[in-house]
Design an enzyme around this catalytic site. Structure first.
Site, short mmCIF file in Angstrom:
data_model
loop_
_atom_site.label_atom_id
_atom_site.label_comp_id
_atom_site.label_asym_id
_atom_site.label_seq_id
_atom_site.Cartn_x
_atom_site.Cartn_y
_atom_site.Cartn_z
N SER A 112 0.83 -1.44 -0.05
CA SER A 112 0.05 0.09 -0.48
C SER A 112 0.68 1.15 0.61
CB SER A 112 -1.09 -0.29 1.34
OG SER A 112 -1.73 0.78 0.86
N HIS A 113 0.75 2.26 1.28
CA HIS A 113 0.96 3.30 0.94
C HIS A 113 2.87 3.36 1.48
CE1 HIS A 113 -0.80 2.01 4.61
NE2 HIS A 113 -0.04 3.10 5.33
N ASP A 276 -2.11 6.62 -3.75
CA ASP A 276 -0.81 5.62 -2.90
C ASP A 276 -0.69 4.97 -3.89
OD1 ASP A 276 -2.90 4.36 -2.91
OD2 ASP A 276 -2.29 3.26 -0.49
N ASP A 278 -0.68 1.51 -4.23
CA ASP A 278 -1.27 0.49 -4.83
C ASP A 278 -2.79 1.36 -5.66
OD1 ASP A 278 -2.91 0.86 -2.00
OD2 ASP A 278 -3.00 -1.02 -2.22
N ASP A 280 -5.42 3.12 -3.81
CA ASP A 280 -6.97 2.72 -3.01
C ASP A 280 -6.92 4.06 -2.27
OD1 ASP A 280 -5.30 1.90 -0.95
OD2 ASP A 280 -6.21 0.09 -0.87
N ARG A 281 -5.77 5.01 -2.04
CA ARG A 281 -6.13 6.14 -1.47
C ARG A 281 -6.33 7.15 -1.95
NH1 ARG A 281 -3.34 5.35 4.54
NH2 ARG A 281 -4.00 2.97 5.36
N LYS A 375 -11.55 -0.06 -1.61
CA LYS A 375 -11.41 1.66 -1.43
C LYS A 375 -10.64 2.05 -2.77
CE LYS A 375 -7.39 1.98 1.90
NZ LYS A 375 -7.41 0.77 2.18
#
Ligand code: G16
Length: 542
Positions: A112-113, A276, A278, A280-281, A375
């Site tokens: 992720s982030h 971010d 990947d 999703d944010r 998300k």
């Protein structure tokens, strides 16, 4: 040829809030990746001959793990793997591919982030056939399996060419290398009024989108610049890099500071956004105003009807417990259901599948809807653009009118990163022990109304998730929440969430930390954060 290889279990493969996340050198240990993937496959039933989706955010080690996953999928009996070209699939795009092509499930490779690179983070998560993160009962099964695993199955074949779109055969399995962007872009076109947004750009609307050298670069260039006609250069840092250019691909005010500074400057474009690692944010900033994720959820929900995909109205709204109550007020006004879940997108899955909620969001910069089961950063950006095109007002005016109508939920999160794990656990258990003594107590001039450790009863499958965060509610609707992060890879991170509701528009212009000062002091008095962590101040304030 298929081989069965003997292996020994590792004792640290417990999936966290969002899959297994560790430093790259941990993943590089012998059989570490193989053990985890085999444990996932061993925890699933009935996938023989079916399809698996594989893709990742392009971070360091992505391609190597994809080759291993392909060989293991073939050896374990999958009929087909759909993999993103270059090994790329954003998390929401992977969710869409699983749903659209009715795959059995998917492996999404991302941390992720978190930063990427040879000494940074990597991650593997499994998404189920609904496109969403594995539910708790499945991650529990996977973890149990990792503790006893003694062999894995792998096929022998040469590396698959991930860079050429097309269909190949490998180890008796079909491998389809797909364009990672096309299906996702088509889905976005079906939800939003692209013609209206295109007209807005043609009229001179300006925007800066920071892809942070992460996975959304190719998606944002295709959608914002090619399909919506935003001028070239609107999307910045659009080439995904294995180490994200040495940056931390977390779209918050600390790591996307350049964008924030631009948006607060006299040269600010009309709209600023970022996503971010990947994809999703999201981060949303108007000219001269940052929109908190909790406010963004409320404002998107209140205005969703302006987008064709949501013109029929919302079925309900869901938010994670630490997310502010701003969306609750919108749900009440719309007369629709409001659900408060534990942190983690996986908890929204049942509500979305059951048609109880349409829009979901979290304070951690995640917003999404029932179009996928993750998300979705670009989705949130496009819904904002659609609303801006329909209302023809600046972000700031939309935000201020929203506060005037519903009141303002002042909100901030204070993170204490790199806390020693034992100390963090002691702080939380200390809080738990004093919960029953708090109600009625006056702290810094505020009276505690209730205090508990959040427990969630899933209204769909009746499962219970307990110990999801300490909530201290004060009179008047203010609150402080304490929980430990489930996504870090070293030490512990204590998160303190602080919220205060203000109905009086004359008091909507206060600086956030100032507006929350008494609650921040009360949190310290209740939890003794400084003493427990040895830290005088949070490492990140968002
Ligand atoms: C993951 C989950 C999110 C959750 C976040 C919380 O985000 O997918 O649903 O809100 O973790 O993180 P923490 O436990 O650190 O507070 P991501 O973007 O890392 O996948």
């Amino acid at each position: 040829m298929i081989r069965t290889v003997a292996t020994k279990p590792y004792d640290d493969q417990k999936p966290g809030t969002s899959g297994l996340r560790k430093k790259v050198p941990v993943f590089q240990q012998q059989n570490y990746v193989e053990n985890f993937i085999q444990s996932v496959f061993d925890s699933l039933e009935g996938f023989e001959g079916k399809s698996l989706v594989i893709g990742g955010d392009g971070r360091y080690f992505n391609r190597e793990v994809i080759q291993i996953a392909l060989r293991m999928a073939a050896a374990n009996g999958f009929g087909k793997v759909m993999v993103g070209q270059g090994g790329i699939l954003s998390t929401p795009a992977a969710s869409n591919i699983i749903r659209k092509y009715q795959a059995f499930g998917g492996l999404v490779l991302s941390a992720s982030h978190n930063p990427g690179g040879p000494h940074e983070d990597f991650g593997i998560k499994y998404n189920a056939g609904n496109g969403g993160p594995a539910p708790e009962k499945l991650t529990d099964r996977i973890y149990a399996r990792t503790k006893v695993i003694d062999s894995y199955r792998i096929a022998d074949f040469a590396d698959v060419d991930l860079d050429t779109v097309g269909t190949f055969s490998a180890g008796g399995m079909t491998v389809e290398v797909i364009d990672p962007v096309a299906d996702y872009a088509e889905l976005m076109e079906s939800l939003f009024d692209f013609a209206a947004i295109r007209a807005m750009f043609a009229d001179g609307f300006t925007m800066a989108f920071d892809a942070m050298h992460a996975v959304t670069g190719p998606y944002a260039v295709e959608i914002l610049e090619k399909r919506l006609g935003a001028p070239m250069g609107t999307v910045r840092n659009f080439v995904p890099l294995p180490d994200f250019g040495g940056h931390h691909p977390d779209p918050n005010l600390v790591h996307a500071k350049e964008l924030y500074d631009l948006m607060m400057s006299p040269e600010a474009p009309d709209f600023g956004a970022a996503s971010d690692g990947d994809g999703d944010r999201n981060l949303i900033i108007g000219r001269g105003i940052f929109v908190t994720p909790s406010d963004s959820l409320a404002m998107l929900a209140a205005n969703a009807k302006l987008a064709p995909g949501y013109a029929g109205g919302l079925k309900g709204i869901a938010r994670s417990m630490p997310t502010s109550g701003a969306a609750d007020r919108v749900a009440a006004k719309l007369g629709i259901g409001m659900y408060e879940t534990p942190t983690g997108w996986k908890f929204f899955g049942n509500l979305l599948d059951a048609g109880m909620a349409t829009i979901c969001g979290e304070e951690s910069a995640g917003t999404g809807s029932d179009h996928v089961r993750e998300k979705d950063g670009l989705w949130a950006v496009l819904l904002w653009l659609n609303i801006l095109a329909a209302r023809k007002e600046p972000v700031k005016a939309i935000v201020e009118k929203h506060w005037a109508e519903y009141g303002r939920n002042y909100y901030s999160r204070h993170d204490y990163e790199g806390v020693e794990t034992e100390a963090a656990n002691r702080l939380i258990s200390g809080l738990r022990a004093k919960l029953s003594s708090l109600p009625g107590k006056r702290v810094r001039g505020l009276t505690v109304e209730t205090a508990d450790d959040f427990s969630y009863l899933d209204p769909v499958d009746q499962s219970v998730s307990s110990s999801q965060g300490i909530r201290v509610l004060f009179e008047g609707g203010s609150r402080v929440v304490f929980r430990l992060s489930g996504t870090g890879t070293s030490g512990a991170t204590l998160r303190v969430y602080i919220e205060r509701y203000e109905s009086d528009p004359a008091r909507h212009g206060i600086e956030t930390q100032e507006a929350l000062a008494d609650l921040i002091a009360a949190a310290e008095e209740i939890a003794g954060i400084r003493g427990a962590t040895g830290m005088a101040a949070p490492t990140v304030i968002t």
